[in-house]
Design a protein around this motif. Structure first.
Motif, mmCIF file in Angstrom:
data_model
loop_
_atom_site.group_PDB
_atom_site.id
_atom_site.type_symbol
_atom_site.label_atom_id
_atom_site.label_comp_id
_atom_site.label_asym_id
_atom_site.label_seq_id
_atom_site.Cartn_x
_atom_site.Cartn_y
_atom_site.Cartn_z
ATOM 1 N N ASP A 169 0.803 -1.224 0.000
ATOM 2 C CA ASP A 169 0.000 0.000 0.000
ATOM 3 C C ASP A 169 0.837 1.276 0.000
ATOM 4 O O ASP A 169 0.654 2.183 0.818
ATOM 5 C CB ASP A 169 -0.951 0.009 1.195
ATOM 6 N N LEU A 170 1.772 1.344 -0.930
ATOM 7 C CA LEU A 170 2.500 2.593 -1.147
ATOM 8 C C LEU A 170 1.548 3.595 -1.785
ATOM 9 O O LEU A 170 0.923 3.303 -2.810
ATOM 10 C CB LEU A 170 3.715 2.350 -2.051
ATOM 11 N N LYS A 171 1.437 4.793 -1.208
ATOM 12 C CA LYS A 171 0.360 5.719 -1.579
ATOM 13 C C LYS A 171 0.735 6.723 -2.658
ATOM 14 O O LYS A 171 -0.146 7.428 -3.164
ATOM 15 C CB LYS A 171 -0.114 6.488 -0.336
ATOM 16 N N ALA A 172 2.017 6.820 -3.033
ATOM 17 C CA ALA A 172 2.408 7.794 -4.055
ATOM 18 C C ALA A 172 3.742 7.386 -4.657
ATOM 19 O O ALA A 172 4.505 6.608 -4.063
ATOM 20 C CB ALA A 172 2.506 9.193 -3.447
ATOM 21 N N ASN A 173 4.017 7.904 -5.873
ATOM 22 C CA ASN A 173 5.313 7.652 -6.491
ATOM 23 C C ASN A 173 6.426 8.280 -5.660
ATOM 24 O O ASN A 173 6.252 9.356 -5.074
ATOM 25 C CB ASN A 173 5.343 8.243 -7.901
ATOM 26 N N ILE A 174 7.551 7.612 -5.604
ATOM 27 C CA ILE A 174 8.710 8.135 -4.876
ATOM 28 C C ILE A 174 9.905 8.143 -5.818
ATOM 29 O O ILE A 174 9.809 7.712 -6.974
ATOM 30 C CB ILE A 174 8.997 7.295 -3.622
ATOM 31 N N SER A 175 11.028 8.579 -5.321
ATOM 32 C CA SER A 175 12.239 8.662 -6.123
ATOM 33 C C SER A 175 13.354 7.861 -5.465
ATOM 34 O O SER A 175 13.402 7.724 -4.235
ATOM 35 C CB SER A 175 12.693 10.121 -6.261
ATOM 36 N N GLU A 176 14.251 7.359 -6.283
ATOM 37 C CA GLU A 176 15.439 6.707 -5.749
ATOM 38 C C GLU A 176 16.252 7.737 -4.975
ATOM 39 O O GLU A 176 16.436 8.863 -5.420
ATOM 40 C CB GLU A 176 16.267 6.099 -6.888
ATOM 41 N N GLY A 177 16.704 7.356 -3.808
ATOM 42 C CA GLY A 177 17.419 8.280 -2.933
ATOM 43 C C GLY A 177 16.563 8.836 -1.822
ATOM 44 O O GLY A 177 17.090 9.451 -0.886
ATOM 45 N N ASP A 178 15.236 8.645 -1.896
ATOM 46 C CA ASP A 178 14.363 9.078 -0.800
ATOM 47 C C ASP A 178 14.694 8.292 0.467
ATOM 48 O O ASP A 178 15.201 7.165 0.408
ATOM 49 C CB ASP A 178 12.893 8.869 -1.165
ATOM 50 N N ILE A 179 14.342 8.879 1.612
ATOM 51 C CA ILE A 179 14.636 8.266 2.898
ATOM 52 C C ILE A 179 13.404 7.520 3.404
ATOM 53 O O ILE A 179 12.312 8.084 3.487
ATOM 54 C CB ILE A 179 15.070 9.318 3.936
ATOM 55 N N LEU A 180 13.588 6.253 3.721
ATOM 56 C CA LEU A 180 12.554 5.445 4.364
ATOM 57 C C LEU A 180 12.688 5.635 5.869
ATOM 58 O O LEU A 180 13.775 5.421 6.436
ATOM 59 C CB LEU A 180 12.732 3.974 3.987
ATOM 60 N N THR A 181 11.589 6.040 6.510
ATOM 61 C CA THR A 181 11.637 6.366 7.937
ATOM 62 C C THR A 181 10.525 5.637 8.675
ATOM 63 O O THR A 181 9.361 5.657 8.262
ATOM 64 C CB THR A 181 11.475 7.882 8.153
ATOM 65 N N GLN A 182 10.922 5.003 9.762
ATOM 66 C CA GLN A 182 9.953 4.375 10.679
ATOM 67 C C GLN A 182 10.464 4.622 12.099
ATOM 68 O O GLN A 182 11.383 3.940 12.571
ATOM 69 C CB GLN A 182 9.816 2.877 10.409
ATOM 70 N N GLY A 183 9.891 5.602 12.737
ATOM 71 C CA GLY A 183 10.395 6.004 14.042
ATOM 72 C C GLY A 183 11.816 6.503 13.929
ATOM 73 O O GLY A 183 12.108 7.435 13.176
ATOM 74 N N THR A 184 12.718 5.866 14.681
ATOM 75 C CA THR A 184 14.129 6.274 14.645
ATOM 76 C C THR A 184 14.950 5.500 13.611
ATOM 77 O O THR A 184 16.143 5.752 13.457
ATOM 78 C CB THR A 184 14.764 6.052 16.028
ATOM 79 N N VAL A 185 14.292 4.553 12.941
ATOM 80 C CA VAL A 185 15.004 3.730 11.961
ATOM 81 C C VAL A 185 14.882 4.377 10.585
ATOM 82 O O VAL A 185 13.771 4.718 10.144
ATOM 83 C CB VAL A 185 14.444 2.299 11.927
ATOM 84 N N THR A 186 16.014 4.536 9.896
ATOM 85 C CA THR A 186 16.010 5.145 8.559
ATOM 86 C C THR A 186 16.872 4.324 7.604
ATOM 87 O O THR A 186 17.742 3.554 8.023
ATOM 88 C CB THR A 186 16.551 6.582 8.592
#
Length: 685
Positions: A216-233
């Motif tokens: 369920d990815l809600k929008a197009n993203i780009s290579e190099g974007d940061i994946l963030t979940q709380g303090t984990v990146t």
């Protein structure tokens, strides 16, 4: 008493050296310039035979064939000596000793640096704090042979620096991409596959990264974007949808990530750039099972040069995409077997899987959903190769090989694919299909060329090795890999015996065969080019080394043993005896050449005694007429085009010529033709 004008006059027979290796054609039906035996000679597409260049180990460090040296006169102190490999100061030049004159008059240095001045300054020789003597002056009296030997000796110093790819077992794949070589080899324990890249410091392992599943990815993203979940990146290197689409927000896929910080991801909501996403759990390290045999295809699914990437398969892991830094596994849902072949064709990624070919969606190498245009085509035989060929109306066609059949896929997508059976009975051994200007492959009958005809997108097959069937039979089932030399217009196939067959052809037709024999047996092969346009061919071996082919004067430091033995030459009069007086060889090359020329008469008849014999103790693999040849030795200093003359002494209705050399310091050279001087005698009774 006969007057001079009544004596037979010397005649001249010009023989083009052409036609290549031929084992079966009748001697009288075969041109006198064809070969009855050869090793490490091949045919030029423009005519003549050339002694092949060598090969040398490669890992990204300085390439040995580019080595230079400086020769210095020396005076040694009593009881002192220098040896090859010594490193020290010779006057104001620091370097490594690459060659020591047997008489102690001079040494040669490579890997040199000059201290304090740009020219040589005489001074003491100091090695490991021990003064050995003095370096007196440049040594300027080197002969052409000594120059060649010194260049080879300097290459040996650099060669010793170059190492094998770390790990165990053979090199399982090598590919040259963006001026870097990438080698695939099992790790030291044999439990996984590793990828190494060539650098100025040698082989460096490429980290494979991690994947994180998502939904369920809600929008197009780009290579190099940061994946963030709380303090984990983490940095998103690639994002792959395996089902669904972004528009609906209902989809599944995975990220390939790097630079993970702050801990471990969990199965919960996250953000990537400005888009919301749900992660499927913790990141998973990408690992590869050992034991694969890699095939590669370089392709591009966008209009940008930067997205030109390697696609590959190995038979034990999922297919993949690789750009030298980011490794992207490409699993195919529901696939029972792992892909064994890969090919980028018509904006699709094709995999060969057992007896089928499967393809991705149009323009998307990651998606194999039928609803998006992906599909599978069965062949009925294990797929052994895929080649892109010219098709009809300017479109490409994909030629698909099995062991005993060939198919052609016409069309541009699943909307208009037309899969036709091209030929039952003609197929290819794995690893042998190649595309030069036409398709070439090795099957049970030998090398076959599939040539496009004028009949609207169709192809005709022709077997090129009918005249060397005895050799083909001895190598049947032993083919390991193949490659091309576009510079020489050659198709090449290598066997587990160490032999290689070089088939020279051009758009005008077949030229001829040559044989090579490598002490380091190729396990995989790749040919490409540098950004500069310089061609590069590489192969791996069972001991974990990668070699660059077609460079240098040796087989990685070993002498190149080469010879050729021509067909009989009757000088256009088969039953007439001739007094042969001289052979003039045309040579093309740029450096020193040293060889031996032998000849025999009357089918190498024992009734005709040799007039001279030199170096009779030398032994060469496969040499069948050594004891019946008369030998002459000569040297040539290497101008771009010249002739050398060899004395002949004998009478017979025909003669054969052999050329032999065995050295590690002789550059490649070409022999286009020979002129024989002879005087007619009586007819044979």
């Amino acid at each position: 008493m006969l007057r001079p004008e009544a004596l037979p006059q010397t005649q001249y027979d010009v023989i083009p050296l052409a036609g290549g290796f031929d084992q079966v054609t009748s001697a009288y039906q075969l041109s006198p310039g064809a070969l009855r035996d050869c090793i490490n000679f091949a045919c030029r597409s423009t005519g003549g035979y050339y002694r092949i260049p060598g090969y040398e180990r490669f890992d990204g460090r300085f390439q040995p064939h580019n080595a230079q040296f400086v020769a210095l006169d020396i005076t040694l102190l009593p009881g002192k000596s220098v040896a090859v490999g010594d490193v020290g100061a010779f006057g104001n030049i620091n370097g490594t000793v690459s060659f020591v004159d047997p008489f102690g008059q001079y040494v040669s240095l490579t890997k040199t640096t000059t201290a304090f001045a740009s020219t040589f300054v005489p001074g003491p020789i100091v090695i490991a704090a021990d003064t050995k003597g003095t370096a007196d002056a440049y040594h300027t009296q080197l002969t052409q042979k000594e120059l060649a030997q010194n260049r080879a000796a300097a290459a040996n110093i650099y060669r010793a620096d170059i190492g094998a790819v770390p790990g165990s077992g053979p090199i399982r794949g090598v590919v040259f991409y963006n001026d870097v070589a990438y080698a695939f080899r099992d790790n030291a324990a044999g439990t996984a596959e590793d990828i190494y890249k060539s650098t100025a410091a040698g082989w460096v392992q490429v980290p494979l990264g991690n994947t994180v599943a998502f939904t369920d990815l809600k929008a197009n993203i780009s290579e190099g974007d940061i994946l963030t979940q709380g303090t984990v990146t983490a940095v998103v290197e690639r994002w792959i949808l395996t089902s669904g689409d972004i528009t609906s927000g209902t989809n599944t896929g995975y990220f390939v990530v790097s630079a993970i910080a702050g801990g471990t991801f969990t199965a919960a909501a996250a953000t990537v750039g400005a888009a919301a996403v749900t992660l499927g759990g913790a990141q998973q390290a990408i690992t590869l099972l050992p034991g694969g045999d890699y095939t590669f295809s370089i392709g591009n699914f966008t209009a940008y040069e930067a997205t030109r990437r390697i696609y590959g398969a190995d038979g034990v892991n999922d297919g993949f995409e690789f750009d030298g830094e980011v490794y992207v596994p490409i699993p195919v849902p529901g696939l029972t077997f792992k892909p064994i072949l890969t090919q980028v064709h018509a904006s699709h990624l094709f995999f060969g899987v057992s007896s089928s070919i499967i393809h991705s969606a149009l323009g998307n190498p990651y998606n194999f959903e039928v609803i998006n245009g992906a599909g599978e085509i069965g062949t009925g035989g294990r797929v052994t190769g895929m080649l892109i060929m010219p098709g009809n109306q300017g479109t490409q066609a994909l030629m698909v090989f099995a062991r005993n059949s060939t198919w052609i896929l016409y069309g541009t997508s699943s909307q208009d694919w037309n899969f036709t059976n091209y030929n039952v009975g003609i197929g290819a051994w794995e690893g042998t299909p190649q595309n030069l200007f036409d398709a070439f492959a090795l099957d049970d009958r030998g090398v076959t060329m599939m040539k496009q005809t004028l009949n609207y997108g169709n192809f005709d097959a022709a077997t090129l090795t009918y005249n060397i069937q005895p050799f083909i039979k001895t190598q049947r089932g032993l083919a390991v890999c193949s490659g091309l030399s576009r510079e020489n217009s050659q198709y090449r196939v290598y066997f587990s015996t160490g032999y290689g067959l070089y088939v020279t052809t051009n758009p005008q037709g077949f030229v001829g065969h040559g044989l090579v024999l490598f002490p380091n047996i190729p396990t995989c092969y790749w040919d490409g080019e540098y950004f500069s346009g310089e061609t590069v061919a590489m192969f791996g071996d069972k001991d974990g080394f990668v070699y660059r082919n077609d460079v240098g004067t040796s087989f990685d430091g070993r002498a190149i043993n080469a010879y050729l033995n021509t067909n009989i030459n009757s000088s256009k009069s088969p039953r007439l005896r001739k007094r042969y007086r001289r052979c003039v060889l045309e040579l093309q090359g740029d450096s020193y050449i040293e060889m031996q020329v032998g000849y025999s008469f009357e089918w190498a008849s024992e009734r005709i005694l040799p007039h001279a014999f030199e170096d009779g103790s030398m032994q060469f693999a496969g040499l069948s007429f050594w004891d019946e040849f008369i030998w002459d030795t000569f040297f040539w200093d290497g101008r771009s085009n010249d002739t050398v003359s060899v004395e002949l002494a004998g009478t017979g209705e025909n003669m054969q010529m052999m050329i032999v050399l065995d050295a590690d310091y002789i550059e490649q050279f070409t022999i286009p033709s020979a002129i024989f001087h002879y005087t007619p005698r009586r007819g044979n009774r």
